[in-house]
Design a protein around this motif. Structure first.
Motif, mmCIF file in Angstrom:
data_model
loop_
_atom_site.group_PDB
_atom_site.id
_atom_site.type_symbol
_atom_site.label_atom_id
_atom_site.label_comp_id
_atom_site.label_asym_id
_atom_site.label_seq_id
_atom_site.Cartn_x
_atom_site.Cartn_y
_atom_site.Cartn_z
ATOM 1 N N LEU A 96 5.167 -23.507 28.295
ATOM 2 C CA LEU A 96 5.698 -24.277 27.157
ATOM 3 C C LEU A 96 4.566 -25.017 26.448
ATOM 4 N N ARG A 97 3.651 -25.571 27.235
ATOM 5 C CA ARG A 97 2.497 -26.285 26.647
ATOM 6 C C ARG A 97 1.752 -25.369 25.678
ATOM 7 N N HIS A 98 1.492 -24.155 26.101
ATOM 8 C CA HIS A 98 0.762 -23.222 25.238
ATOM 9 C C HIS A 98 1.599 -22.820 24.021
ATOM 10 N N ALA A 99 2.905 -22.704 24.240
ATOM 11 C CA ALA A 99 3.782 -22.357 23.105
ATOM 12 C C ALA A 99 3.780 -23.481 22.062
ATOM 13 N N ASP A 116 10.773 -33.687 37.621
ATOM 14 C CA ASP A 116 10.644 -34.059 36.203
ATOM 15 C C ASP A 116 9.212 -34.496 35.902
ATOM 16 N N GLN A 117 8.697 -35.354 36.773
ATOM 17 C CA GLN A 117 7.352 -35.890 36.560
ATOM 18 C C GLN A 117 6.307 -34.785 36.660
ATOM 19 N N ASP A 118 6.483 -33.872 37.623
ATOM 20 C CA ASP A 118 5.552 -32.750 37.763
ATOM 21 C C ASP A 118 5.565 -31.897 36.491
ATOM 22 N N TRP A 119 6.760 -31.663 36.009
ATOM 23 C CA TRP A 119 6.912 -30.846 34.795
ATOM 24 C C TRP A 119 6.209 -31.523 33.610
ATOM 25 N N LEU A 120 6.422 -32.843 33.481
ATOM 26 C CA LEU A 120 5.800 -33.599 32.387
ATOM 27 C C LEU A 120 4.275 -33.592 32.514
ATOM 28 N N ASP A 121 3.801 -33.767 33.735
ATOM 29 C CA ASP A 121 2.344 -33.755 33.953
ATOM 30 C C ASP A 121 1.748 -32.401 33.577
ATOM 31 N N ALA A 122 2.421 -31.354 33.999
ATOM 32 C CA ALA A 122 1.922 -30.003 33.681
ATOM 33 C C ALA A 122 1.978 -29.756 32.182
ATOM 34 N N LEU A 123 3.031 -30.267 31.546
ATOM 35 C CA LEU A 123 3.157 -30.116 30.089
ATOM 36 C C LEU A 123 2.018 -30.849 29.376
ATOM 37 N N ALA A 124 1.607 -31.979 29.949
ATOM 38 C CA ALA A 124 0.525 -32.764 29.356
ATOM 39 C C ALA A 124 -0.844 -32.226 29.752
ATOM 40 N N GLY A 125 -0.869 -31.196 30.579
ATOM 41 C CA GLY A 125 -2.140 -30.612 30.992
ATOM 42 C C GLY A 125 -2.829 -31.381 32.099
ATOM 43 N N LYS A 126 -2.059 -32.248 32.739
ATOM 44 C CA LYS A 126 -2.636 -33.024 33.847
ATOM 45 C C LYS A 126 -2.522 -32.217 35.136
ATOM 46 N N PRO A 127 -3.446 -32.441 36.058
ATOM 47 C CA PRO A 127 -3.353 -31.716 37.327
ATOM 48 C C PRO A 127 -2.122 -32.151 38.123
ATOM 49 N N THR A 128 -1.470 -31.203 38.734
ATOM 50 C CA THR A 128 -0.297 -31.531 39.546
ATOM 51 C C THR A 128 -0.576 -31.126 40.991
ATOM 52 N N GLN A 129 -0.298 -32.027 41.886
ATOM 53 C CA GLN A 129 -0.521 -31.727 43.309
ATOM 54 C C GLN A 129 0.841 -31.637 43.996
ATOM 55 N N ASN A 130 0.944 -30.716 44.888
ATOM 56 C CA ASN A 130 2.178 -30.513 45.663
ATOM 57 C C ASN A 130 3.394 -30.222 44.777
ATOM 58 N N ALA A 131 3.147 -29.774 43.568
ATOM 59 C CA ALA A 131 4.272 -29.461 42.676
ATOM 60 C C ALA A 131 4.739 -28.029 42.919
ATOM 61 N N ASP A 132 5.985 -27.783 42.637
ATOM 62 C CA ASP A 132 6.526 -26.426 42.728
ATOM 63 C C ASP A 132 5.765 -25.551 41.713
ATOM 64 N N PRO A 133 5.124 -24.499 42.164
ATOM 65 C CA PRO A 133 4.323 -23.673 41.238
ATOM 66 C C PRO A 133 5.154 -23.121 40.083
ATOM 67 N N SER A 174 6.055 -32.320 22.047
ATOM 68 C CA SER A 174 4.686 -32.146 21.568
ATOM 69 C C SER A 174 3.840 -33.393 21.871
ATOM 70 N N LEU A 175 4.479 -34.560 21.756
ATOM 71 C CA LEU A 175 3.754 -35.801 22.085
ATOM 72 C C LEU A 175 3.408 -35.839 23.568
ATOM 73 N N VAL A 176 4.363 -35.394 24.395
ATOM 74 C CA VAL A 176 4.087 -35.319 25.841
ATOM 75 C C VAL A 176 2.932 -34.353 26.072
ATOM 76 N N MET A 177 2.989 -33.214 25.414
ATOM 77 C CA MET A 177 1.949 -32.194 25.551
ATOM 78 C C MET A 177 0.577 -32.770 25.191
ATOM 79 N N GLU A 178 0.552 -33.664 24.182
ATOM 80 C CA GLU A 178 -0.718 -34.247 23.748
ATOM 81 C C GLU A 178 -1.213 -35.353 24.676
ATOM 82 N N GLY A 179 -0.386 -35.767 25.613
ATOM 83 C CA GLY A 179 -0.819 -36.766 26.582
ATOM 84 C C GLY A 179 -0.421 -38.189 26.244
#
Lengths: 201, 193
Positions: free
Chosen positions: B32-35, B6-23, A154-159
């Motif tokens: 998961l972010r929305h969940a 891993d980093q792409d997944w974390l970025d997507a989880l954080a709502g950050k834009p991901t470039q060249n990441a596996d869709p 959740s912390l990761v999700m929050e940035g």
């Protein structure tokens, strides 16, 4: 929740608290606005109800003010603040009731892994379950079993960046990176039943 | 899972834009972010009234002496000196006002109470003694009068403030009810300017 230059802001707020007088009120206000919601979320993730969580947030800030002179600067300030937050919660559980066993030691996962072939057994999905329902259910089960790992996600999700998460979970940044990576693996296990939905769409 | 994934997944989880990441990785992380957001909403994470909490905290800090108080070192020597000077001036002023009063004071201020003794200030001490003695006689209370160095000391025994007429006597004469049954009155003249 934007986290911008929080560490510097924290240090400034904390210096005001230490200064005393009206400056202290100002410092408390700044620190409270930066941390109270996060502390409260932590308590909610640990299974406390909203009223208890609010009370422990108060207790945490009172203790921060009361013990502000004892901070020696030998660890990051955020880690010191989170330690107080965690101690206040532990005090609450000691006073009231013991925490659920599965939450006592989240690192117990390793033992579980060693002692069990099946880490998670999947319940049959409810009728008419959607992909979102499945992910919701998977995360809810994960959070119930591994509250600390769920909170980290959740912390990761929050940035939050690694430094902040490290402070929040009382680990070094290196250990935190490894922990986050493990969290991903664990949640993937819980979301395995949702793969069918993913492949169908 | 490699580090980049891993980093792409974390970025997507954080709502950050991901470039060249596996869709597929981005999609899973976004789901998961929305969940997590729905989970947090269900927990009541967003129902936090931080302003009310802050006010409550400040109230508690004031109550426990943690707020708005400067550290002792914060007080300058000058502040302490001014405070002491103000106290002395106030004490002298009140004392002078009490002693320079021309008329006998018909209120509680004409009785100055010590631990065992109460001082009665009177324009005419003898008259006051006579009046008090008369009332004590009427109440049947025993007393002695001692005179020394111009002072008059009236010692009464068996003064029971529970009795209604005794309580009335004490109140009218602004005499504090005794802890025991004895009262000592030091009757002094009021100083005139």
């Amino acid at each position: 929740m934007p986290i911008t230059d929080t560490i510097t802001d924290d240090q400034r707020s904390f210096a005001l608290i230490r200064q005393g007088g009206k400056m202290r009120d100002q410092g408390v206000t700044l620190l409270y606005r930066n941390y109270a919601a996060h502390f409260r979320k932590f308590y909610l993730y640990q299974g406390l109800n909203a009223a208890d969580a609010d009370d422990i947030v108060q207790e945490t800030f009172v203790n921060i003010v009361r013990h502000c002179e004892s901070y020696q600067g030998d660890s990051p300030l955020a880690a010191w603040l989170w330690r107080i937050a965690r101690n206040c919660m532990n005090d609450h559980f000691r006073r009231t009731k013991p925490r659920p066993a599965e939450n006592l030691d989240d690192d117990g996962w390793s033992d579980l892994e060693r002692n069990s072939d099946t880490i998670r057994t999947f319940d049959p999905p409810p009728a008419n379950e959607t992909l979102e329902d499945c992910v919701d259910r998977g995360f809810a089960e994960f959070a119930k079993k591994f509250s600390e790992r769920a909170r980290v996600l959740s912390l990761v999700m929050e940035g939050f960046d690694t430094a902040h998460i490290a402070a929040a979970i009382q680990r070094s940044p290196g250990a935190t990176r490894e922990y986050i990576s493990q969290c991903r693996k664990r949640i993937e296990e819980f979301l395995q039943p949702c793969r069918e939905y993913l492949s169908a769409t | 899972m490699n580090k980049d994934e891993d980093q792409d997944w974390l970025d997507a989880l954080a709502g950050k834009p991901t470039q060249n990441a596996d869709p597929e990785v981005t999609r899973r992380a976004t789901l998961l972010r929305h969940a997590i957001q729905r989970h947090d909403a269900a927990l009541g994470v967003n129902e936090f009234d931080d302003e009310a909490g802050l006010q409550k905290l400040k109230f508690r800090m004031r109550r426990e002496g943690l707020s708005g108080e400067s550290k002792p070192a914060f007080y300058s020597n000058r502040f302490v000196k001014y405070a002491m000077a103000a106290s002395i001036v106030l004490t002298i002023g009140l004392t002078m006002r009490l002693y320079l009063h021309e008329q006998p004071m018909q209120n509680e201020a004409d009785i100055m109470r010590g631990s065992n003794q109460q001082i009665v200030l009177a324009a005419d001490p003898e008259a006051r003694l006579k009046q008090l003695a008369f009332e004590l006689d009427r109440l049947g209370i025993k007393y002695q009068v001692e005179r020394k160095d111009g002072k008059i000391l009236l010692k009464a025994q068996g003064v029971d403030p529970v009795k209604e007429d005794v309580a009335d006597f004490l109140e009218r004469n602004h005499i504090k009810p005794p802890v025991g049954m004895d009262v000592e009155l030091d009757i002094r003249p009021l100083a005139k300017p």
